[in-house]
Design an enzyme around this catalytic site. Structure first.
Site, PDB file in Angstrom:
ATOM      1  CE  LYS A 163      -3.910   2.553   0.392  1.00 34.46           C
ATOM      2  NZ  LYS A 163      -4.028   3.371  -1.020  1.00 34.46           N
ATOM      3  CD  GLN A 203       3.202   4.497   1.940  1.00 34.23           C
ATOM      4  OE1 GLN A 203       4.043   5.245   1.497  1.00 34.23           O
ATOM      5  NE2 GLN A 203       2.288   5.241   2.758  1.00 34.23           N
ATOM      6  CB  SER A 236      -5.676   4.926   1.378  1.00 31.37           C
ATOM      7  OG  SER A 236      -4.934   5.653   0.969  1.00 31.37           O
ATOM      8  CE  LYS A 274       4.175   7.769   5.771  1.00 32.73           C
ATOM      9  NZ  LYS A 274       3.866   8.741   4.308  1.00 32.73           N
ATOM     10  N   GLY A 281      -2.696   7.870  -4.726  1.00 28.67           N
ATOM     11  CA  GLY A 281      -2.036   9.411  -4.592  1.00 28.67           C
ATOM     12  C   GLY A 281      -0.819   9.682  -4.106  1.00 28.67           C
ATOM     13  CG  ASP A 282       3.200  10.909  -3.107  1.00 26.71           C
ATOM     14  OD1 ASP A 282       3.538  10.400  -1.401  1.00 26.71           O
ATOM     15  OD2 ASP A 282       4.755  11.653  -3.250  1.00 26.71           O
ATOM     16  CB  THR A 315      -2.021  13.559   4.413  1.00 24.43           C
ATOM     17  OG1 THR A 315      -2.034  12.373   3.651  1.00 24.43           O
ATOM     18  CG2 THR A 315      -0.342  12.918   4.464  1.00 24.43           C
ATOM     19  CE  LYS A 336       4.537   7.278  -1.595  1.00 25.40           C
ATOM     20  NZ  LYS A 336       4.208   7.629  -0.703  1.00 25.40           N
TER      21      LYS A 336
END
Ligand code: GLU
Length: 445
Positions: free
Chosen positions: A90, A111, A377, A114, A165-166, A210, A126
């Site tokens: 993810k 990630q 998410s 996190k 997204g990012d 975020t 990612k």
């Protein structure tokens, strides 16, 4: 750094030449993990660290598309599926000209920890592309996204890998990506992507999550010093999705956000940023901060320069990696800084983190402070799995609980390892132990 970890680190760095950001992320985590390995020699025996630093799978692909003038353009696409011990891979997709393997790997590596900290069942991954959406028409962005998904679709799925997204990937891009996935697979598989629109499987609060989460985490840090965001003077870097929602939430909690930035310059707005105007300029018009300054009285626009030259009691770096260096950190400390909450991924350099920690500034690292996005998410995935959709209030309540939980877990872990208030240590150890335990249980894979 612990000598046993030092040699593992040297091998990782040597095996991954030229990936400066990945090296930085690895070193920062390794610096926290010595004490864990004293208590858990089994992690060393099972080579958990060596395995963690080697992605389970890395995909690099050509993305051909045609621009509006009919010219063929070629970009490079990436998906790094880093670790699936806790759940499907993810993590977001970043579309930015700076994207290369080293950036995708640093983001994917962060990630893992996190996502573990959120307490949700999600692994780490990612992806992205060196495609630059800036200045491109909607039709060009659509053709690019369709081409990108024409390769990516075979690697993802709700039980396998769930992109989102990012930087450079928001609701518009997720829409085009989802449409192409649906068309190729002939499946309405809502849980394959997150950050979707509300009417087609998205979650309320995901766009805000975020930025909101970063502010909630920062508020929890401030509470440990008997204070709060109320009355604080805040500087935010960036003016994208994370920054805008951090500004909105900080002001709701009584702070005044006096500055924010884009890649061309920054605005100083002593009355507090007008969030509605900022949204209009950035999200509706896809314009620049200069336009914001021109439309509001009493605002100064500084072309170039650093937003960190503006004094603040709370700093929220929400732009990009390595945007805040040691000199900027020292200047902020001299200006009376109390707390830093990282809304972006790794925005503070290692020098900057050292300056903050030596000065006793509360420092919330991105992998903890900005985890609200990916946590929401995971809430979107839950809603998709149960074909449900939750109210804004319920979802925001869940986000708040998760952020307070992450804060408390980081703080408790830092206490347990004899470094109270060290959120870097707390986040790294807290995330690592969870993943390491799961990897041990699942055998040598
Ligand atoms: N790109 C965001 C992050 O850095 C969110 C990822 C997601 O929602 O999967 O955590």
């Amino acid at each position: 750094m612990d000598a046993r970890l030092e040699s593992i680190k040297d091998t990782v760095l040597a095996r991954n030449p030229g990936e400066a950001e990945f090296h930085q992320a690895v070193v920062e985590v390794f610096e926290s993990l010595g004490p864990v390995h004293d208590r858990h020699p089994e992690f060393l025996e099972a080579a958990i660290l060596e395995r963690l630093c080697e992605p389970e799978r890395q995909i690099i692909f050509r993305v051909p598309w045609t621009d509006d003038s009919g010219r063929v353009q070629i970009n490079r696409g990436f998906r790094v599926e880093f670790n699936s011990a806790l759940g499907p891979y993810k993590g977001g997709l970043r579309f930015h000209p700076s994207v290369y393997l080293g950036i995708v790997k640093f983001l994917g590596f962060e990630q893992i920890f996190k996502n573990a900290l959120t307490g949700m069942p999600i692994g780490g991954g990612k992806g992205g592309s060196d495609f630059d959406p800036r200045g491109r028409s909607d039709a060009e962005v659509m053709r690019f996204c369709q081409s990108f998904m024409t390769e990516l679709y075979r690697h993802i799925g709700e039980y396998t890998d769930v992109p989102a997204g990012d930087i450079g990937v928001g609701g518009r891009e997720i829409g085009y990506l989802f449409g192409q996935y649906k068309r190729i697979t002939n499946r309405y598989e809502s849980g394959v992507l997150t950050g979707k629109g509300i009417s087609w499987g998205g979650s309320l609060v995901r766009p805000e999550a975020t930025g909101f989460g970063t502010v909630i985490f920062t508020q929890e840090m401030l509470k440990t010093r008997g204070t709060s965001l109320d009355g604080q003077r805040v500087v935010v870097s960036g003016s994208g999705n994370v920054a805008i929602n951090a500004i909105a939430k900080a002001q709701t909690l009584g702070a005044t956000v006096v500055a924010c930035s884009d890649s061309s310059g920054y605005v100083v707005d002593e009355a507090g940023i007008d969030v509605d105007l900022l949204r209009e300029v950035k999200e509706v018009e896809r314009g620049r901060l200069k336009d914001y300054a021109e439309r509001r009285a009493g605002v100064s626009y500084v072309d170039g320069g650093s937003v960190w030259d503006v004094d603040a009691t709370v700093a929220l770096p929400c732009a990009t990696q390595n945007e805040l260096d040691g000199d900027a950190a020292a200047r902020l400390v001299r200006g009376g800084l109390l707390a830093v909450g990282e809304g972006a991924n790794m925005p503070s350099t290692r020098d900057a983190v050292a300056v903050f920690q030596e000065a006793g500034v509360l420092f919330g690292p991105g992998k903890a402070a900005n985890a609200g996005g990916v946590a929401t998410s995971a809430l979107e995935m839950q809603q998709n799995a149960s074909r449900d959709s939750w109210s804004f209030e319920h979802t925001e309540e869940r986000l708040t609980e998760i952020m307070v939980g992450i804060h408390d877990r980081c703080a408790a872990t830092a206490d347990e390892y004899g470094e109270p208030g060290n959120y870097v240590l707390g986040a790294n150890i807290g995330g690592f132990v969870k993943v390491a335990d799961a990897m041990l249980a699942q055998g040598l894979i």
